[in-house]
Design a protein around this motif. Sequence first.
Motif, PDB file in Angstrom:
ATOM      1  N   LYS A   1     -18.171 -27.498  30.727  1.00  0.00           N
ATOM      2  CA  LYS A   1     -16.814 -27.213  30.487  1.00  0.00           C
ATOM      3  C   LYS A   1     -16.970 -25.683  30.609  1.00  0.00           C
ATOM      4  O   LYS A   1     -15.309 -25.411  31.036  1.00  0.00           O
TER       5      LYS A   1
ATOM      6  N   ARG B   1     -10.643 -21.887  37.496  1.00  0.00           N
ATOM      7  CA  ARG B   1     -10.011 -20.125  37.710  1.00  0.00           C
ATOM      8  C   ARG B   1      -9.262 -19.547  39.103  1.00  0.00           C
ATOM      9  O   ARG B   1      -9.164 -19.443  39.469  1.00  0.00           O
TER      10      ARG B   1
ATOM     11  N   SER C   1     -13.936 -24.664  33.715  1.00  0.00           N
ATOM     12  CA  SER C   1     -12.595 -23.312  33.492  1.00  0.00           C
ATOM     13  C   SER C   1     -12.694 -22.458  34.829  1.00  0.00           C
ATOM     14  O   SER C   1     -11.697 -22.137  35.327  1.00  0.00           O
TER      15      SER C   1
END
Length: 115
Positions: free
Chosen positions: A3, A11, A7
């Motif tokens: 996770k 980004r 992320s």
Amino acid sequence: MTKLRNSVGERIRAIRKAKGLTQQQLAELSGLDDAYIGSVERGERNFSIDTLEKIVGGLDISFSDLLLIYNDEDQQQDTVRRDATVEYISILSELDSEQIKTLRKILDTLKGAFD
């Protein structure tokens, strides 16, 4: 752990796109392979801090800009504004002064539509 990796990859992709860069361009700026950049953005790669440092350098951002975590809606709004600002600065850098004046008039008109 996946996770977090996803992320960070998302980004990186968002910042890269906001700056108008392709994966190939970011790869060249960071000294990495474009396929590697793609796999990082998709969260498929475990990457080292050294690799992350190269990517951050290629994006010309700070680690804190990369690792922003949305704790609430205000922070997310700030990040959206910051990403848009980066994108608009990139666009403006390619325009001459007359084009910028025209763009400002268009933006003033659009802003009035939101009032």
